[in-house]
Enzyme design. Structure first.
Site, PDB file in Angstrom:
ATOM      1  N   LYS A  57      48.679  37.363  98.720  1.00  0.00           N
ATOM      2  CA  LYS A  57      49.040  36.487  99.837  1.00  0.00           C
ATOM      3  C   LYS A  57      49.846  35.268  99.356  1.00  0.00           C
ATOM      4  CE  LYS A  57      45.155  38.078 102.609  1.00  0.00           C
ATOM      5  NZ  LYS A  57      43.753  37.899 103.013  1.00  0.00           N
ATOM      6  N   GLN A 101      39.166  33.301 102.610  1.00  0.00           N
ATOM      7  CA  GLN A 101      39.025  34.743 102.359  1.00  0.00           C
ATOM      8  C   GLN A 101      37.577  35.186 102.569  1.00  0.00           C
ATOM      9  OE1 GLN A 101      41.607  36.902 101.581  1.00  0.00           O
ATOM     10  NE2 GLN A 101      40.105  38.554 101.748  1.00  0.00           N
ATOM     11  N   ASP A 124      44.391  33.171 110.257  1.00  0.00           N
ATOM     12  CA  ASP A 124      43.705  34.465 110.382  1.00  0.00           C
ATOM     13  C   ASP A 124      43.355  34.762 111.843  1.00  0.00           C
ATOM     14  OD1 ASP A 124      43.471  36.151 108.239  1.00  0.00           O
ATOM     15  OD2 ASP A 124      41.690  35.183 107.388  1.00  0.00           O
TER      16      ASP A 124
END
Ligand code: NDP
Length: 297
Positions: A57, A101, A124
């Site tokens: 990422k 994460q 997200d």
């Protein structure tokens, strides 16, 4: 059925195209003298798969000109400590996107952490406010909404196959009801005028249900669960599953070899949905940037 082989949907190429467009958006920001978009990826502990994901990422972010950096915390971190880190990132004007994460260690209250992220920086799309906005919107748009990255990437691939408005009236079956993939996927398909059925581990006659799908999205995490004879001939199949199987490497939730002879279009694993997830994160970072900094140049 002796039909033609399915179109193999090239997620790598689609992701490269999306990244290219985003890179030129970043160059336009630079040219206009705007602040550099910043993405911070918070990683707790040293779970090997999570480490690989977060490195990808930040690397992809850097490649397209976004200032992407890791914030690394020990596996022993507490909820309070992580909340403090999120609070600092919320207040930092050089951070436009925050991603924590998952999964987080058991001692951390993950729901509290996700709810603490500034909704405008929630790349997200897991904050309850953004979840609510997605489900309350009749036409969810990635221009103004922060939508979970994997379903967003899936919609991009479907648009490539079916074209604008091309999903209208289609029966879409989503296998899996997670907050990360299944549920937001269903909301996006509904917004594209599909008739949507969401299946899960208690669903009866999964094979029969799949056979009625014009669009099938498999996100269950069960290697090759979906057989070739579960598919309606000509169906579009998106295989979200990533399963590591000894002797086979990475396989999806669909038996690709069998499915490719029946489907109309299908994503491979790897090289299908996976690359689109990361590219969609970058797209969300620029959406978050716009929400905070205003219209781009
Ligand atoms: P979860 O484990 O959170 O959810 C799995 C879902 O599948 C659940 O709703 C579960 O039902 C359902 N399910 C499990 N077994 C069956 C079965 N035999 N029949 C029908 N339904 C079943 O997984 P995620 O949604 O997070 O991920 C799904 C897969 O996608 C995984 O392989 C994951 O690695 C992959 N993934 C890939 C990404 C990418 O970028 N390509 C990104 C995110 C995930 P129930 O709710 O009843 O338990």
């Amino acid at each position: 059925m002796a039909g033609a082989m399915a179109i193999i949907i090239d997620g790598k190429a689609a992701a490269a195209g999306l990244r290219q467009g985003l890179a030129s958006e970043v160059r336009a920001i630079e040219a206009a003298g705007g602040p550099v978009p910043g993405l911070r990826v918070v990683i707790v502990g040293d779970h090997p798969a999570s480490r690989t994901y977060v490195r990808t990422k930040t690397k992809v972010a850097q490649e397209i000109g976004i200032d992407g950096a890791l914030v690394e915390l020990p596996a022993t971190v507490t909820t309070a400590e992580l909340l403090a880190v999120v609070g600092e990132l919320n207040d930092d004007p050089t951070t436009h996107g925050i991603l924590v994460q998952l999964p987080l260690p058991a001692q951390v209250d993950a729901a509290r952490i996700l709810a603490a992220i500034d909704p405008a920086k929630d790349v997200d799309g897991f904050h309850p406010l953004n979840v609510g906005r997605l489900f309350a919107s009749s036409r969810p748009s990635a221009e103004v909404l922060l939508v979970p990255c994997t379903p967003l990437g899936c919609m991009h691939l479907l648009a490539g196959v079916h074209g604008p408005g091309g999903l209208s009236g289609a029966h879409a079956v989503v296998l899996g009801r997670s907050n990360i993939v299944g549920k937001p996927m269903a909301a996006l398909l509904l917004g594209a005028d599909c008739t949507v059925t969401v299946a899960h581990s208690k669903t009866r006659d999964l094979a029969g249900l799949c056979r009625s799908a014009d669009v099938l999205v498999a996100a269950v995490g069960r290697p090759r669960l979906v057989q070739g004879d579960w598919l309606k001939p000509g169906a579009t199949v998106l295989d979200v599953g990533i399963n590591r199987v000894e002797g086979l490497g990475l396989v999806g939730d669909v038996d690709f070899e069998a499915a490719v002879a029946v489907a109309g279009a299908i994503t491979p694993v790897p090289g299908g949905v996976g690359p689109m997830t990361v590219a969609s994160l970058m797209r969300n970072t620029l959406t978050a940037y716009r929400l905070q900094v205003g219209a781009l140049a």
